[in-house]
Design an enzyme around this catalytic site. Structure first.
Site, PDB file in Angstrom:
ATOM      1  N   PHE A 516       0.691  -1.109   0.129  1.00 35.06           N
ATOM      2  CA  PHE A 516      -0.156  -0.043  -0.103  1.00 35.06           C
ATOM      3  C   PHE A 516       0.950   1.216   0.013  1.00 35.06           C
ATOM      4  CE2 PHE A 516       0.234   1.689   4.351  1.00 35.06           C
ATOM      5  CZ  PHE A 516       0.956   1.081   4.998  1.00 35.06           C
ATOM      6  N   CYS A 517       0.258   2.305  -0.384  1.00 38.34           N
ATOM      7  CA  CYS A 517       0.991   3.665  -0.413  1.00 38.34           C
ATOM      8  C   CYS A 517      -0.203   4.686   0.151  1.00 38.34           C
ATOM      9  CB  CYS A 517       1.479   4.279  -1.624  1.00 38.34           C
ATOM     10  SG  CYS A 517       0.117   4.282  -2.871  1.00 38.34           S
ATOM     11  N   ARG A 518      -0.011   5.688  -0.090  1.00 41.95           N
ATOM     12  CA  ARG A 518      -1.013   6.714   0.309  1.00 41.95           C
ATOM     13  C   ARG A 518      -2.366   6.641  -0.482  1.00 41.95           C
ATOM     14  NH1 ARG A 518       0.429   7.770   5.182  1.00 41.95           N
ATOM     15  NH2 ARG A 518       1.556   5.919   5.089  1.00 41.95           N
ATOM     16  N   TYR A 544      -3.683   3.996   1.948  1.00 41.47           N
ATOM     17  CA  TYR A 544      -4.006   4.239   3.378  1.00 41.47           C
ATOM     18  C   TYR A 544      -5.086   5.325   3.586  1.00 41.47           C
ATOM     19  CZ  TYR A 544      -2.760   5.666   7.792  1.00 41.47           C
ATOM     20  OH  TYR A 544      -2.766   5.808   9.267  1.00 41.47           O
TER      21      TYR A 544
END
Ligand code: FAD
Length: 836
Positions: A516-518, A544
């Site tokens: 995952f990232c932002r 996120y």
């Protein structure tokens, strides 16, 4: 031909004018039981909120225009009370004269709409409790507000009207509690899209009582203004006005009494040519059910768009014997709602509806910007799209601040034309940086959906994350460390995307990798790198940002409950505040000082408040206007922390008007200068080690914020951080050669600092300063000056100065030279110590 129309608003008035355009020969009589025809139901909340100020503007088409231009016999205040379908006549009651008479017809059109659904709650019929459907309702509510000036409104029901009224009554200056039986407002949206709206409501001071029903209404004395609202959680709320917005039911009593067949939800049954069970009687609008273009099932979608289109289309079916299926009876439910500064829109079915209809689907979530991010003012947006395993679009929804409905409208068009996610990829949409992106959010939804269907990416979803954590799954955060500091998934491993290729050996090959990232884009790139290197990788849809918004809701719900519990208590407190204040100042009216902080960005307004309060005496009031969106929540926390009293927050077209009182009101009578919140134990200390412009700005923003909250702040500048404190002009001091060289190579003062990233030979620094200026954020120099003026201790590390050859004379005014003991002494009294 003689056509009678029952109902003179969206469907009825539209049918009348269309019929006249199609035929000059037809005799048209339009009956409306209310006083007005063709008015703007959808505008009613905005009249009550004060955005639409002229009652006349709510009338879309005047009665005289319908008579003169369209030659329609308009009969207002005339209610059709019976239909004799065999005798082809209706009975009408004229409410102006009390007369009852009959009128024959060749064809009859029913467009009676839908009436508010009101549950049988004890006390629901008492005065001060309203529903909102018509202009008459609106004027009644308006008159009541003017006469009784209610301080608090309880809105029951969080559908379109409830949500719009929450905003509008709040704009009208009322404290609003929105009670909703389910766990969310706006049932047509899924959680990922509606939670940002909950948050925005809370930010705007609306108190949400979700998962809550109203049990009863009561009033102590018959003539008293206050209605006591008892909720299912046993909380009692005092309200000056209650608005029941618990949905609508088709107005089908007249049809039912005439023996016409009814359909789902008590709607008037029609076939796909608008004919009821009697072929001479037609029906349109909120009173009928329509066919969902997605599920193919009969549904109730009481919206103005379909009603108006049906009104227009039914004219042809009435005048000719048209048999082709009507197109306006196929409805996908495109809708949009404004909630303060946010817009939420949707088309097609939601995930919940797909599940309840057993329709297989796939989904994608993205967080694009309203336009190119390099052009100022781009606003974030959250979008969700649902599609079949073959790629057919089933529904889409979005929430954001700008350009939301435009994107949903494009998808609605593609959906209506039977298009797929692959069509979204291909769409060529208008683009210029101020309004869009070269890859429009609609294209982006198409790309992500197509990637999923082609197997380029496998998604996992925010709802699965907690269970994955419990199972100790391998969760990989590819955000940067700075972003990670702002929040991450517990137990996740950190490998920033740009380091990933070099650190593949650290990642297990025998497990699924949940990346995952932002917002999902870098996660996708990381997942692609991993997949192509033999890993079994999945990417978190929505990143996120969505996970965080979903997981915060639980705590927010608890806070809502707490707020409601203390509401009654705080009311008592408010009474005692007023009592005490009025006693304390009975001889002299409370002095109010005004501050206009409009246009200032955080922490500017809070600093203004702190400075203003400093000069005031206990019990005096401060009236502040500010436009910074964070100000509403900041000021609440500020008051809590500093022991001052927040009297009220009102919002008017993006401006917050806040009334504060110095000190806790109950103490004001005895206090001279307000409470001293500078308790040892919650001071703040900072080691400023970095000499980067961005980090310097951040440290002074925090310092000013903390000082504004009444905390003692000590900043200890050491090594490169000392450069921030250097004077910008040359100061002749004695230095040896090495010290001179050092001094020459290091930036001389705050104006010469570069950015930690993207400095681009100083261009980045200039850009950030110019953006800050445009956004009304104080410059670093202003922040430094303000910090020193508000008592922040700025310490220069003597040891580092010696090492780097910086002399005391070279530092700006207000700086103390200090050793580590001074700093540690301050740190011991502090509850927060930052290393920047
Ligand atoms: P209506 O417009 O309700 O008209 C029916 C009329 O028939 C009424 O005036 C009623 O008095 C009259 N009538 C009923 N029975 C009789 C009788 N026996 N004899 C004579 N007259 C009779 N939709 C949107 O798409 N977007 C929005 O933003 C939106 N906002 C809304 C806000 C509010 C406050 C309300 C109340 C509705 C809103 N709607 C909105 C819904 C939209 O207004 C309706 O879907 C649309 O007006 C339905 O049209 P209709 O002709 O079926 O019924």
């Amino acid at each position: 031909m003689k056509v009678l129309i029952v109902g003179g608003v969206a469907g009825g008035a539209g049918a009348a004018t269309r019929m006249r355009r199609l035929s000059e020969d037809v005799e048209i009589i339009l009956f409306e039981k209310g006083q007005y025809i063709s008015y703007a139901n959808c505008g009613l909340p905005y009249y009550l909120g004060g955005t639409i100020t002229d009652r006349e503007r709510l009338i879309v088409t005047k009665e005289s225009l319908l008579r003169d231009r369209f030659h329609v016999d308009v009969r207002t205040m005339q209610e059709v009370i019976a239909i004799d379908s065999l005798g082809k006549k209706v009975t009408i009651k004229d409410h102006s004269s009390g007369n009852v008479y009959d009128e024959t017809y060749d064809k009859l059109l029913l467009s009676p709409g839908a009436r508010p659904k009101v549950f049988d709650i004890p006390g629901v019929n008492m005065s001060g409790i309203f529903t909102l459907r018509s202009l008459e309702d609106t004027f009644c509510i308006d008159d009541y507000i003017r006469a009784h000036t209610p301080k608090r409104a309880v809105i029951v029901g969080g559908g379109f009207i409830g949500v719009e009224m929450a905003e509008n009554l709040s704009k009208r200056g009322m404290d609003v509690v929105l009670v909703e039986f389910s766990d969310q407002v706006l049932a047509f949206l899924d959680k990922e899209i509606v939670y940002p709206i909950h948050k925005h409501f809370r930010e705007n001071g609306i108190k949400l009582a979700l998962n809550t029903a109203v049990k009863s209404f009561a009033r102590d004395k018959q003539e008293a203004d206050t209605i006591s609202v008892t909720l299912s959680n046993h909380t009692k709320i005092d309200a000056g006005l209650v608005l029941m917005c618990t949905g609508v039911v088709p107005e089908s009593d007249l049809a039912s009494k005439a023996g016409l067949a009814l359909g789902i939800g008590g709607s008037i049954h029609i076939d796909n040519t608008y004919r009821t069970s009697d072929p001479n009687i037609f029906a349109v609008g909120d009173a009928v059910s329509v066919t969902s273009t997605v599920s193919g099932k009969q549904v109730l979608i009481p919206l103005a768009g379909p009603a108006n289109k049906q009104g227009r289309e039914v004219a042809e079916y009435i005048l000719s014997s048209k048999e082709q299926p009507a197109s306006a009876l196929l409805v996908q439910g495109s809708s949009v709602v404004k909630v303060f500064d946010q817009i939420a829109a949707a088309t097609g079915l939601s995930e919940k509806q797909l599940i309840s209809n057993d329709i297989p689907y796939k989904k994608t979530l993205i967080h694009p910007s309203s336009h190119a991010t390099y052009y100022p003012g781009a606003m974030p947006m959250s979008m969700k799209m649902l599609f079949s395993p073959e790629g057919n679009i089933l529904g889409a929804q979005a929430v954001g601040y700008e350009g939301v409905e435009k994107r949903i409208d494009v998808i609605a068009t593609v959906l209506r034309l039977g298009g797929t996610v692959f069509d979204l990829e291909k769409l060529e949409l208008c683009y210029a940086p101020p309004v869009s992106s070269a890859k429009d959010p609609v294209n982006m939804l198409g790309f992500t959906a197509a990637n999923l269907l082609k197997g380029d990416v496998v998604f996992f979803y925010p709802q699965e994350v907690d269970e994955l954590c419990r199972q100790h799954a391998y969760i990989l955060d590819v955000s940067t460390p700075d972003e990670r500091d702002l929040g991450t998934i517990a137990q996740s491993v950190s490998i920033p995307l740009d380091e990933l290729r070099g650190r593949l050996s650290e990642i297990p090959k025998d497990r699924k990798i949940y990346v995952f990232c932002r917002v999902g884009l870098r996660g996708y790139i990381a997942a692609r790198i991993l997949m192509q290197n033999g890993f079994d990788a999945l990417n978190l849809a929505g990143g996120y940002t969505t996970y965080n918004s979903m997981s915060k809701e639980e705590q927010a719900l608890k806070n809502d409950e707490e707020k409601l519990r203390t509401l009654t208590a705080s009311e008592n407190i408010m009474t005692s505040i007023n009592d005490i204040a009025s006693q304390a100042f009975s001889d002299s009216p409370t002095k109010t000082i005004e501050i206009n902080a409009c246009g200032m960005a955080c922490p500017g307004p809070i600093m203004q408040v702190a400075a203003g309060m400093k000069a005031m005496s206990a019990g005096e009031r401060l009236s502040v206007s500010a436009t910074d969106p964070a100000f509403a929540s900041d000021i609440e926390v500020w008051c809590e922390r500093t022991g001052n009293t927040l009297i009220s927050i009102q919002r008017d077209k993006g401006t917050f008007h806040v009334m504060l009182q110095k000190g806790v009101a109950s103490e004001t009578a005895n206090m001279q200068d307000g409470p001293d919140m500078r308790n040892a134990g919650n001071d703040k200390t900072m080691v400023v080690f970095s000499g980067d412009l961005d980090k310097a700005i951040a440290s002074f923003i925090i310092a000013n914020g903390a000082a504004a909250m009444g905390r003692k702040v000590t900043m200890f500048f050491t090594f490169w951080g000392l450069n921030i404190l250097r004077r910008s002009n040359y100061v002749p001091v004695k230095k040896n050669l090495v010290e001179k060289m050092f001094g020459f190579m290091m930036p001389r003062g705050s104006k010469k600092l570069g950015l930690s990233r993207m400095n681009m030979g100083g261009l980045g620094g200039l850009m950030i300063r110019s953006i800050m200026k445009k956004k009304n954020v104080q410059s670093l120099e202003e922040l430094m000056k303000a910090a020193i003026e508000s008592g922040v201790r700025v310490l220069a590390c003597q040891m580092s100065m010696d090492v780097m050859g910086i002399k005391g004379e070279e530092l700006i005014e207000g700086v103390e030279l200090a050793g580590v003991a001074t700093f540690l002494g301050a740190a011991e009294k502090s509850d927060t110590n930052l290393f920047i």
